[in-house]
Motif scaffolding. Sequence first.
Motif, PDB file in Angstrom:
ATOM      1  N   VAL A 254     -30.440  21.471  -0.954  1.00 19.14           N
ATOM      2  CA  VAL A 254     -30.211  20.714  -2.178  1.00 19.14           C
ATOM      3  C   VAL A 254     -29.597  19.356  -1.836  1.00 19.14           C
ATOM      4  N   LYS A 255     -29.731  18.446  -2.771  1.00 20.77           N
ATOM      5  CA  LYS A 255     -29.118  17.132  -2.605  1.00 20.77           C
ATOM      6  C   LYS A 255     -27.900  17.018  -3.514  1.00 20.77           C
ATOM      7  N   LYS A 256     -26.882  16.396  -2.998  1.00 15.52           N
ATOM      8  CA  LYS A 256     -25.692  16.175  -3.811  1.00 15.52           C
ATOM      9  C   LYS A 256     -25.070  14.833  -3.452  1.00 15.52           C
ATOM     10  N   LYS A 257     -24.297  14.290  -4.395  1.00 16.36           N
ATOM     11  CA  LYS A 257     -23.619  13.024  -4.165  1.00 16.36           C
ATOM     12  C   LYS A 257     -22.201  13.282  -3.678  1.00 16.36           C
ATOM     13  N   GLN A 258     -21.764  12.429  -2.785  1.00 16.47           N
ATOM     14  CA  GLN A 258     -20.410  12.526  -2.275  1.00 16.47           C
ATOM     15  C   GLN A 258     -19.891  11.119  -1.976  1.00 16.47           C
ATOM     16  N   PRO A 259     -18.572  10.954  -1.849  1.00 17.23           N
ATOM     17  CA  PRO A 259     -18.033   9.623  -1.530  1.00 17.23           C
ATOM     18  C   PRO A 259     -18.570   9.123  -0.202  1.00 17.23           C
ATOM     19  N   SER A 260     -18.924   7.867  -0.140  1.00 16.42           N
ATOM     20  CA  SER A 260     -19.401   7.260   1.101  1.00 16.42           C
ATOM     21  C   SER A 260     -18.211   6.756   1.916  1.00 16.42           C
ATOM     22  N   LYS A 261     -18.467   6.249   3.103  1.00 15.35           N
ATOM     23  CA  LYS A 261     -17.377   5.721   3.934  1.00 15.35           C
ATOM     24  C   LYS A 261     -16.723   4.513   3.266  1.00 15.35           C
ATOM     25  N   TRP A 262     -17.493   3.816   2.410  1.00 18.92           N
ATOM     26  CA  TRP A 262     -16.951   2.645   1.728  1.00 18.92           C
ATOM     27  C   TRP A 262     -15.871   3.032   0.728  1.00 18.92           C
ATOM     28  N   ALA A 263     -15.859   4.284   0.300  1.00 21.82           N
ATOM     29  CA  ALA A 263     -14.894   4.746  -0.700  1.00 21.82           C
ATOM     30  C   ALA A 263     -13.553   5.119  -0.084  1.00 21.82           C
ATOM     31  N   SER A 264     -13.512   5.334   1.208  1.00 23.96           N
ATOM     32  CA  SER A 264     -12.275   5.758   1.856  1.00 23.96           C
ATOM     33  C   SER A 264     -11.472   4.551   2.352  1.00 23.96           C
ATOM     34  N   PRO A 265     -10.234   4.390   1.898  1.00 18.76           N
ATOM     35  CA  PRO A 265      -9.399   3.290   2.405  1.00 18.76           C
ATOM     36  C   PRO A 265      -9.211   3.353   3.914  1.00 18.76           C
ATOM     37  N   LEU A 266      -9.265   4.565   4.469  1.00 19.65           N
ATOM     38  CA  LEU A 266      -9.065   4.723   5.905  1.00 19.65           C
ATOM     39  C   LEU A 266     -10.220   4.131   6.716  1.00 19.65           C
ATOM     40  N   SER A 267     -11.417   4.029   6.098  1.00 18.37           N
ATOM     41  CA  SER A 267     -12.575   3.472   6.802  1.00 18.37           C
ATOM     42  C   SER A 267     -12.437   1.974   7.043  1.00 18.37           C
ATOM     43  N   TRP A 268     -11.583   1.326   6.240  1.00 19.91           N
ATOM     44  CA  TRP A 268     -11.441  -0.128   6.307  1.00 19.91           C
ATOM     45  C   TRP A 268     -10.370  -0.569   7.301  1.00 19.91           C
ATOM     46  N   LYS A 269      -9.886   0.358   8.085  1.00 16.30           N
ATOM     47  CA  LYS A 269      -8.795   0.044   9.009  1.00 16.30           C
ATOM     48  C   LYS A 269      -9.330  -0.408  10.363  1.00 16.30           C
ATOM     49  N   GLY A 270      -8.628  -1.353  10.990  1.00 18.41           N
ATOM     50  CA  GLY A 270      -8.939  -1.771  12.353  1.00 18.41           C
ATOM     51  C   GLY A 270     -10.257  -2.507  12.518  1.00 18.41           C
ATOM     52  N   LYS A 271     -10.850  -2.362  13.715  1.00 20.17           N
ATOM     53  CA  LYS A 271     -12.081  -3.073  14.066  1.00 20.17           C
ATOM     54  C   LYS A 271     -13.231  -2.669  13.158  1.00 20.17           C
ATOM     55  N   ALA A 272     -13.318  -1.385  12.824  1.00 19.26           N
ATOM     56  CA  ALA A 272     -14.396  -0.906  11.947  1.00 19.26           C
ATOM     57  C   ALA A 272     -14.308  -1.584  10.587  1.00 19.26           C
ATOM     58  N   GLY A 273     -13.097  -1.782  10.098  1.00 15.77           N
ATOM     59  CA  GLY A 273     -12.903  -2.450   8.819  1.00 15.77           C
ATOM     60  C   GLY A 273     -13.367  -3.901   8.861  1.00 15.77           C
ATOM     61  N   LEU A 274     -13.058  -4.593   9.946  1.00 20.34           N
ATOM     62  CA  LEU A 274     -13.489  -5.989  10.089  1.00 20.34           C
ATOM     63  C   LEU A 274     -15.010  -6.101  10.016  1.00 20.34           C
ATOM     64  N   GLU A 275     -15.688  -5.143  10.621  1.00 21.00           N
ATOM     65  CA  GLU A 275     -17.156  -5.148  10.591  1.00 21.00           C
ATOM     66  C   GLU A 275     -17.676  -4.902   9.183  1.00 21.00           C
ATOM     67  N   MET A 276     -16.948  -4.124   8.389  1.00 24.22           N
ATOM     68  CA  MET A 276     -17.381  -3.834   7.019  1.00 24.22           C
ATOM     69  C   MET A 276     -17.282  -5.081   6.136  1.00 24.22           C
ATOM     70  N   TYR A 277     -16.233  -5.880   6.316  1.00 23.93           N
ATOM     71  CA  TYR A 277     -16.107  -7.125   5.540  1.00 23.93           C
ATOM     72  C   TYR A 277     -17.277  -8.058   5.841  1.00 23.93           C
TER      73      TYR A 277
END
Length: 444
Positions: A254-277
């Motif tokens: 089945v398919k279901k919706k869930q929060p993406s990495k963009w929804a987690s404040p922790l994903s925006w931390k450090g080098k990975a966060g800079l790449e997201m901006y």
Amino acid sequence: MTDTTIVRIGVPKNIQGQDLPYKKKEDTEPTGEIKSRSATSCVPAPFNFKCGTAKYWITPLCKYIDGKLIVIAYELSVSIPGAVCGLNALLQNNVHATSLLALYFFQYWLMDCGVPTETVKKFSLKNCELQELHLTYLAYSESKHKANSRIVDISQRGLTLFSGDVIKKNKRKPAVDFRNSDWNCYVTISKSSNFDIAAYVKSWVTPKSFCGLPTAVAEDLFKISKNYVRFEVKLKKPWFKETVTVVDVDGRTVKKKQPSKWASPLSWKGKAGLEMYEKVFEEARDFLRLNEKLNKRRHRPDFMKTLSDEYRSILEKHYAGTLFDKLPFKSTDKKQRSKVKRVIQKLCGVDLHIPWEEQKELVQLAWLVYPGMFKLDAVPEALKDYAFAGSTIKKKLEEMKEKLRALAKRNDSHSHTSNLNRAPVRYASDMTDAELASDLMENI
């Protein structure tokens, strides 16, 4: 910077939702019967943080479980720069830090409502899910006049790309909204399902905005901010949800919706966060088609000879000003005509939906490249406390931690409790009107 942040803070599983603060609202029939029950929609919670005047709003999200109205989450909306620095004129993208400050504000509010410190500590960034972000990129432009000229260019490109004859016919409202008052330019472009774009210069306190700073300090900040184009990207809901395929308990796919990495404040931390901006900025550039070659000159006769008779005829008529619906497509099928349009666009760099006279004058926006993070180096020492960037952010985080520790110590020493901090066996749905009227929430 994350100028406006909306975050959903879920209640941890080991916390009783009925013991968390909210105000019950009941609608009754003329006969006195209860028609519906709910929690209050929104609570303004002012927080005095030096010169900060921006308010944060807390919305309790509740549902009935076994006939009891239970808090399952809170939604918090806040402009962090305005709340901690008094003005959002100079700022830096830092989703992780702003989410943490928003969480601290929420924890402070909980403790101020009488929720025990040990309960408040259980709320963390792991419980936070971003619902909306306004990322602000500051592009240095040397002067206010040049910055405003660049905003005019953005609006002109937007009007060319999103206001053609076919687009006009299918649109309910303009995709581009441009305003110019005494050379204070402002443009918004709302055409994407993923985000909206806005660009303007912050050189004065706009109506209905906040500023908790002395006039002289604000004016000194505006002397700097007026030289920057504020390029804002408001991320919409699709960024924060993703569809995944899972196998349920019955073994079905089945398919279901869930929060993406963009929804987690922790994903925006450090080098990975800079790449997201940077990724968000590049998507905005793609939306404005800045990474796409759109010709500004007609093709030479020798190139035209290499095209099929249909393509050559269509292109010649387009150059002559013929509307899209009148172009000599061989097929009347919309899908086939759309396919031919895409091939010509890829092969020739010509968009048949844009009148040729407009495409050849298309503004290029060569200056609109990723500017990186705004740095405090551009701010005089005396003003750094009012610019949300770098070491100032760290300072505000430490100040907020101190306020939390002081409130927790005060609560512990005074056994501070709220009327909302009820015994586990009592629920808001069981309270009398007199008891509800004494809720601390009613006084906030």
